[in-house]
Write a protein that holds these residues in place. Structure first.
Motif, PDB file in Angstrom:
ATOM      1  N   ALA A   1      18.312   7.934  -1.703  1.00  0.00           N
ATOM      2  CA  ALA A   1      17.251   7.087  -1.145  1.00  0.00           C
ATOM      3  C   ALA A   1      16.734   7.614   0.184  1.00  0.00           C
ATOM      4  CB  ALA A   1      17.764   5.663  -0.956  1.00  0.00           C
ATOM      5  N   LEU A   2      17.396   8.614   0.751  1.00  0.00           N
ATOM      6  CA  LEU A   2      16.983   9.158   2.041  1.00  0.00           C
ATOM      7  C   LEU A   2      15.933  10.244   1.853  1.00  0.00           C
ATOM      8  CD1 LEU A   2      20.482   9.349   3.780  1.00  0.00           C
ATOM      9  CD2 LEU A   2      18.772   7.517   3.911  1.00  0.00           C
ATOM     10  N   GLY A   3      15.373  10.709   2.976  1.00  0.00           N
ATOM     11  CA  GLY A   3      14.262  11.642   2.919  1.00  0.00           C
ATOM     12  C   GLY A   3      12.956  10.888   2.878  1.00  0.00           C
ATOM     13  N   GLN A   4      11.858  11.609   2.753  1.00  0.00           N
ATOM     14  CA  GLN A   4      10.544  10.968   2.701  1.00  0.00           C
ATOM     15  C   GLN A   4      10.374   9.976   3.863  1.00  0.00           C
ATOM     16  OE1 GLN A   4       7.944  11.591   0.496  1.00  0.00           O
ATOM     17  NE2 GLN A   4       9.220  13.312  -0.145  1.00  0.00           N
ATOM     18  N   ASN A   5      10.653  10.458   5.069  1.00  0.00           N
ATOM     19  CA  ASN A   5      10.507   9.660   6.294  1.00  0.00           C
ATOM     20  C   ASN A   5      11.548   8.550   6.417  1.00  0.00           C
ATOM     21  OD1 ASN A   5       8.307  11.194   7.096  1.00  0.00           O
ATOM     22  ND2 ASN A   5       6.815   9.801   6.183  1.00  0.00           N
TER      23      ASN A   5
ATOM     24  N   GLY B   1      26.297  15.354   7.460  1.00  0.00           N
ATOM     25  CA  GLY B   1      25.015  15.694   8.049  1.00  0.00           C
ATOM     26  C   GLY B   1      24.174  14.522   8.518  1.00  0.00           C
ATOM     27  N   HIS B   2      24.784  13.353   8.706  1.00  0.00           N
ATOM     28  CA  HIS B   2      24.034  12.180   9.150  1.00  0.00           C
ATOM     29  C   HIS B   2      24.273  11.916  10.635  1.00  0.00           C
ATOM     30  CE1 HIS B   2      22.941  11.249   5.053  1.00  0.00           C
ATOM     31  NE2 HIS B   2      24.214  11.265   4.689  1.00  0.00           N
ATOM     32  N   ALA B   3      23.310  11.269  11.254  1.00  0.00           N
ATOM     33  CA  ALA B   3      23.434  10.943  12.674  1.00  0.00           C
ATOM     34  C   ALA B   3      24.413   9.793  12.868  1.00  0.00           C
ATOM     35  CB  ALA B   3      22.070  10.574  13.243  1.00  0.00           C
ATOM     36  N   VAL B   4      25.270   9.904  13.872  1.00  0.00           N
ATOM     37  CA  VAL B   4      26.231   8.851  14.178  1.00  0.00           C
ATOM     38  C   VAL B   4      26.391   8.760  15.692  1.00  0.00           C
ATOM     39  CG1 VAL B   4      28.175  10.450  13.923  1.00  0.00           C
ATOM     40  CG2 VAL B   4      28.565   7.977  13.768  1.00  0.00           C
ATOM     41  N   VAL B   5      26.455   7.545  16.193  1.00  0.00           N
ATOM     42  CA  VAL B   5      26.761   7.320  17.603  1.00  0.00           C
ATOM     43  C   VAL B   5      28.005   6.445  17.667  1.00  0.00           C
ATOM     44  CG1 VAL B   5      24.436   7.616  18.515  1.00  0.00           C
ATOM     45  CG2 VAL B   5      25.122   5.384  17.647  1.00  0.00           C
ATOM     46  N   GLU B   6      28.870   6.745  18.605  1.00  0.00           N
ATOM     47  CA  GLU B   6      30.125   6.022  18.726  1.00  0.00           C
ATOM     48  C   GLU B   6      30.056   5.029  19.876  1.00  0.00           C
ATOM     49  OE1 GLU B   6      33.855   8.212  17.851  1.00  0.00           O
ATOM     50  OE2 GLU B   6      32.592  10.001  18.092  1.00  0.00           O
TER      51      GLU B   6
ATOM     52  N   ASP C   1      29.113  -1.503   3.494  1.00  0.00           N
ATOM     53  CA  ASP C   1      29.686  -1.743   2.159  1.00  0.00           C
ATOM     54  C   ASP C   1      28.609  -1.986   1.111  1.00  0.00           C
ATOM     55  OD1 ASP C   1      29.013  -4.182   3.372  1.00  0.00           O
ATOM     56  OD2 ASP C   1      30.314  -5.286   2.023  1.00  0.00           O
ATOM     57  N   CYS C   2      27.340  -1.761   1.478  1.00  0.00           N
ATOM     58  CA  CYS C   2      26.223  -2.075   0.577  1.00  0.00           C
ATOM     59  C   CYS C   2      25.611  -0.814  -0.008  1.00  0.00           C
ATOM     60  CB  CYS C   2      25.145  -2.860   1.322  1.00  0.00           C
ATOM     61  SG  CYS C   2      25.622  -4.537   1.741  1.00  0.00           S
ATOM     62  N   GLU C   3      24.902  -0.982  -1.108  1.00  0.00           N
ATOM     63  CA  GLU C   3      24.150   0.108  -1.705  1.00  0.00           C
ATOM     64  C   GLU C   3      22.764  -0.391  -2.078  1.00  0.00           C
ATOM     65  OE1 GLU C   3      25.084   0.500  -6.283  1.00  0.00           O
ATOM     66  OE2 GLU C   3      26.965   0.433  -5.139  1.00  0.00           O
ATOM     67  N   THR C   4      21.825   0.542  -2.110  1.00  0.00           N
ATOM     68  CA  THR C   4      20.462   0.224  -2.531  1.00  0.00           C
ATOM     69  C   THR C   4      19.906   1.446  -3.244  1.00  0.00           C
ATOM     70  OG1 THR C   4      18.326  -0.648  -1.768  1.00  0.00           O
ATOM     71  CG2 THR C   4      19.425   0.932  -0.323  1.00  0.00           C
ATOM     72  N   ASP C   5      18.625   1.449  -3.527  1.00  0.00           N
ATOM     73  CA  ASP C   5      18.015   2.561  -4.251  1.00  0.00           C
ATOM     74  C   ASP C   5      16.704   2.934  -3.591  1.00  0.00           C
ATOM     75  OD1 ASP C   5      15.722   1.024  -5.820  1.00  0.00           O
ATOM     76  OD2 ASP C   5      17.547  -0.163  -6.014  1.00  0.00           O
ATOM     77  N   ALA C   6      16.180   4.092  -3.964  1.00  0.00           N
ATOM     78  CA  ALA C   6      14.975   4.611  -3.325  1.00  0.00           C
ATOM     79  C   ALA C   6      13.779   3.694  -3.526  1.00  0.00           C
ATOM     80  CB  ALA C   6      14.673   6.013  -3.866  1.00  0.00           C
ATOM     81  N   ALA C   7      13.633   3.151  -4.730  1.00  0.00           N
ATOM     82  CA  ALA C   7      12.481   2.277  -5.006  1.00  0.00           C
ATOM     83  C   ALA C   7      12.544   1.016  -4.152  1.00  0.00           C
ATOM     84  CB  ALA C   7      12.435   1.918  -6.485  1.00  0.00           C
ATOM     85  N   SER C   8      13.738   0.433  -4.035  1.00  0.00           N
ATOM     86  CA  SER C   8      13.877  -0.780  -3.215  1.00  0.00           C
ATOM     87  C   SER C   8      13.571  -0.488  -1.759  1.00  0.00           C
ATOM     88  CB  SER C   8      15.302  -1.333  -3.346  1.00  0.00           C
ATOM     89  OG  SER C   8      15.514  -1.907  -4.612  1.00  0.00           O
TER      90      SER C   8
ATOM     91  N   PRO D   1       0.830  -1.213   0.000  1.00  0.00           N
ATOM     92  CA  PRO D   1       0.000   0.000   0.000  1.00  0.00           C
ATOM     93  C   PRO D   1       0.859   1.256   0.000  1.00  0.00           C
ATOM     94  CG  PRO D   1      -0.017  -1.066   2.157  1.00  0.00           C
ATOM     95  CD  PRO D   1       0.666  -2.013   1.216  1.00  0.00           C
ATOM     96  N   PRO D   2       0.301   2.378  -0.457  1.00  0.00           N
ATOM     97  CA  PRO D   2       1.077   3.627  -0.516  1.00  0.00           C
ATOM     98  C   PRO D   2       1.342   4.194   0.879  1.00  0.00           C
ATOM     99  CG  PRO D   2      -1.214   4.033  -1.089  1.00  0.00           C
ATOM    100  CD  PRO D   2      -1.069   2.545  -0.957  1.00  0.00           C
ATOM    101  N   GLY D   3       2.227   5.194   0.913  1.00  0.00           N
ATOM    102  CA  GLY D   3       2.538   5.842   2.174  1.00  0.00           C
ATOM    103  C   GLY D   3       3.850   5.352   2.749  1.00  0.00           C
ATOM    104  N   GLN D   4       4.839   6.240   2.848  1.00  0.00           N
ATOM    105  CA  GLN D   4       6.150   5.850   3.345  1.00  0.00           C
ATOM    106  C   GLN D   4       6.177   5.847   4.875  1.00  0.00           C
ATOM    107  OE1 GLN D   4       9.095   4.716   1.897  1.00  0.00           O
ATOM    108  NE2 GLN D   4       9.521   4.417   4.073  1.00  0.00           N
ATOM    109  N   PRO D   5       6.407   4.680   5.512  1.00  0.00           N
ATOM    110  CA  PRO D   5       6.470   4.644   6.982  1.00  0.00           C
ATOM    111  C   PRO D   5       7.725   5.321   7.515  1.00  0.00           C
ATOM    112  CG  PRO D   5       6.992   2.496   6.057  1.00  0.00           C
ATOM    113  CD  PRO D   5       6.554   3.348   4.909  1.00  0.00           C
ATOM    114  N   GLU D   6       7.647   5.781   8.742  1.00  0.00           N
ATOM    115  CA  GLU D   6       8.788   6.385   9.418  1.00  0.00           C
ATOM    116  C   GLU D   6       9.855   5.313   9.629  1.00  0.00           C
ATOM    117  OE1 GLU D   6      10.768   9.650  10.937  1.00  0.00           O
ATOM    118  OE2 GLU D   6       8.707   9.651  10.156  1.00  0.00           O
ATOM    119  N   THR D   7      11.033   5.513   9.017  1.00  0.00           N
ATOM    120  CA  THR D   7      12.054   4.468   8.938  1.00  0.00           C
ATOM    121  C   THR D   7      13.429   5.002   9.330  1.00  0.00           C
ATOM    122  OG1 THR D   7      10.861   3.334   7.154  1.00  0.00           O
ATOM    123  CG2 THR D   7      13.214   2.843   7.368  1.00  0.00           C
TER     124      THR D   7
END
Length: 400
Positions: A66-70, A92-97, A135-142, A37-43
């Motif tokens: 692929a980031l943004g849109q929740n 500009g990404h969140a990181v915890v050490e 070491d991985c990559e993906t795309d927005a649609a996936s 179903p449509p609608g991007q969940p908070e991820t």
């Protein structure tokens, strides 16, 4: 008596080959999947990283579209001694050490990230966590398809985890990549079509947040993903496989392929030895079909070992048949080996040529000899832990 001995030798590989043939034949071709179903969940994408300064920048650049849109990223810089955390922050990404050299392993890094999310103000609105290796990559649609399926069906979802094609790679690397595709894609499809369980492969896995925060993540298990999949299936929360969402990574170089396969296969064999028969037993008693299938799946060793054991057993049953005159066990095992070979060739012809050229396939006997130290090390009880994996493209991969 000789005939009975021959059947005792032939039966274990016969069982394993039968399961393998069924899964790989049912794994031919892509799955038909209804769109979520449509609608991007908070991820949140949760990414463990250890000393990734050489490559983390390019990984983040590839992931950025692929980031943004929740969908946001949280990186756990685990026991880093380089500038991994600084590079992530600069983009500009969140990181915890995390600094705990006594407790090393991806599981501990994931648990640390989970605790951070639990303490954050966004915890109440979070719906989905995607584990993605550095070491991985993906795309927005996936990502969109993966997360929407996960939340809509309230189940752990494993995406199509593949290695990038490398037609110019050494034959050993090509055969290793092909075997990985058989394990992580073809047999997963077969499991889905059987209505059984599928495996969590450690990256490109989406979890409902309500489930993820309850998982026993803090472990040094070198195949923590496999252990999580077993845990979920035992609790009737078996993962599903999604063909329409993909994650990709580069294949290891020739030297690192052997150490990488050693880590993966030793971990699988140790886990299978511990859980396969108990999963079959408990699956039957509890009428849990997915757990039963998972136990049967664990009875099938890695592809090269399956072929080595089967051919060795075939030679032994041939000698016993010549001595005793009963060729039934030999014929049954030979037929099973031929069926397995046919199933492999069919899958190679349909899709597997992307990872394995015909010329490289001819070197299979050399590849099997090359893999012998992996299995001899397991028999000798040689322990395997974290290792650096050199990749065929620029940079390196280090697992926490």
């Amino acid at each position: 008596m000789i005939a009975l001995l021959a059947w005792l030798l032939a039966l274990p590989p016969l069982i394993a080959l039968s399961i393998f043939v069924l899964e790989t034949l049912l794994g031919l071709g892509r799955l038909r999947e209804a769109p979520p179903p449509p609608g991007q969940p908070e991820t949140v994408i949760l990414m463990p990283a250890h000393n990734e300064a050489a490559t983390i920048g390019s990984t983040l650049d590839r992931l950025q579209p692929a980031l943004g849109q929740n969908i946001r990223l949280l990186v756990v810089a685990d026991n880093c001694t380089d500038d991994t955390a600084k590079i992530i922050q600069s983009r500009g990404h969140a990181v915890v050490e995390r600094h705990d050299p006594e407790n090393r392993g991806k599981g501990f890094a994931l648990a640390f990230g989970c605790d951070h999310l639990l303490a954050s103000r966004d915890e109440r609105t979070l719906e989905c966590v995607v584990v993605l290796d550095a070491d991985c990559e993906t795309d927005a649609a996936s990502l969109s398809t993966l997360t929407r399926t996960c939340v809509a069906r309230r189940v752990t979802v494993q995406s199509r985890n593949i290695l990038r094609e490398a037609s110019d790679a050494p034959a050993k690397v090509q055969m290793s990549s092909f075997a990985f595709w058989i394990k992580s894609v073809v047999r997963q499809r077969g499991g889905m079509r059987l209505g059984g369980a599928v495996l969590v492969t450690g990256t490109g896995t989406a979890y409902p947040w309500a489930l993820f925060k309850t998982l026993p993540l803090a472990t040094s298990n070198i195949v923590e993903d496999l252990a999580i999949g077993i845990h979920l299936t035992r609790n009737r929360q078996a993962p599903i496989y999604l063909d329409s969402a993909s994650v990709r990574s580069a294949a290891a170089d020739e030297t690192a392929t052997l150490s990488q396969r050693t880590r993966w296969e030793h971990g699988f064999l140790q886990t299978a030895r511990t859980f396969a028969f108990s999963a079959i037993h408990d699956g039957i008693l509890s009428r849990n079909r997915k757990l039963l299938h998972l136990g049967l799946h664990l009875l099938v060793p890695p592809l090269t070992l399956l072929l080595l054991v089967s051919l060795t057993a075939l030679a032994a049953t041939g000698v016993l048949a010549w001595l005793g005159g009963d060729w039934s066990a030999f014929v049954a095992l030979a037929a099973a080996i031929l069926l397995a070979a046919a199933a492999i060739l069919l899958n190679w012809a349909v899709e597997g040529r992307r990872w394995l050229s015909a010329r490289a396939m001819l070197q299979l006997p050399l590849y099997m000899v090359w893999k012998l130290p992996v299995y001899l090390g397991f028999v000798r009880g040689k322990s395997v832990g974290w290792v650096r994996t050199e990749r065929t493209d620029a940079g390196t991969e280090q697992r926490p």
